[in-house]
Structures are given as C-alpha cells and as structure tokens.
Design an enzyme around this catalytic site. Sequence first.
Site, PDB file in Angstrom:
ATOM      1  N   CYS A   1       0.829  -1.213   0.000  1.00 50.81           N
ATOM      2  CA  CYS A   1       0.000   0.000   0.000  1.00 50.81           C
ATOM      3  C   CYS A   1       0.862   1.261   0.000  1.00 50.81           C
ATOM      4  CB  CYS A   1      -0.921  -0.061   1.220  1.00 50.81           C
ATOM      5  SG  CYS A   1      -1.742   1.471   1.635  1.00 50.81           S
TER       6      CYS A   1
ATOM      7  N   CYS B   1       0.115   3.746   2.811  1.00 48.48           N
ATOM      8  CA  CYS B   1       0.596   3.163   4.076  1.00 48.48           C
ATOM      9  C   CYS B   1       2.087   3.442   4.240  1.00 48.48           C
ATOM     10  CB  CYS B   1       0.356   1.650   4.102  1.00 48.48           C
ATOM     11  SG  CYS B   1      -1.379   1.166   3.970  1.00 48.48           S
TER      12      CYS B   1
END
Length: 105
Positions: free
Chosen positions: A30, A33
């Site tokens: 991600c 993230c």
Amino acid sequence: MEYKFTTANFEEEVIKSDIPVLVDFYADWCGPCKMMMPIVDKMAEKYDGKIKVGKVNSDEENQLAAKYNIMSIPSFLLFKNGELVDTLTGAMPADTLASKLDSLL
C-alpha cells in the site's frame, strides 16, 4: 516503541491496555501506508509511555481487519479504556494525527 498487534495479542495489548492505543492497519503493498510509516514512527516516539502505537498487517491478520470493518488502508483506530473511540482513514499530515492523539490524553 512501536508494537506489532496480531489476533493472538490484540486483546491483551489493545483492549486491556491501561493507556490509549493507536492501531495502524496497513499492508506492505500500500503506497499511502508507506507514506504514513515515518509519521506513525514519529507518533510512537512522541507519545511513548502515554499512548501505545502499533501496527496490524491487514493481509496477515484478516480476521482483525474483518472484525473492525477495515475497507480501506491505511486505517487508524483509536482505543481508550478498551473501547474504539475514533477511526481515521487514509494518509494525513502528522499534525492531524497528533491532534487526534492529543484528544485521547
């Protein structure tokens, strides 16, 4: 200090914690993230001893992700006295996250 939360230790480390807890649901693939990692690390350092900061890999811990209806990552769950009190989703500035954490103190 940053913690790694799993299905095995979530109850003890988060629900039964005597201080507020920030739980970062993330995945290795991600992008947002990864952008948040240094910010979350900074929060772990800044609030050490006052707020427990830890991560849950949502790919590895899909039972926890399902339990808390994690539909989008990164998702940040804030717990106080064993109760989920707030949820934030997506990348955000450090100031935004810090002000949410300050509200837990």
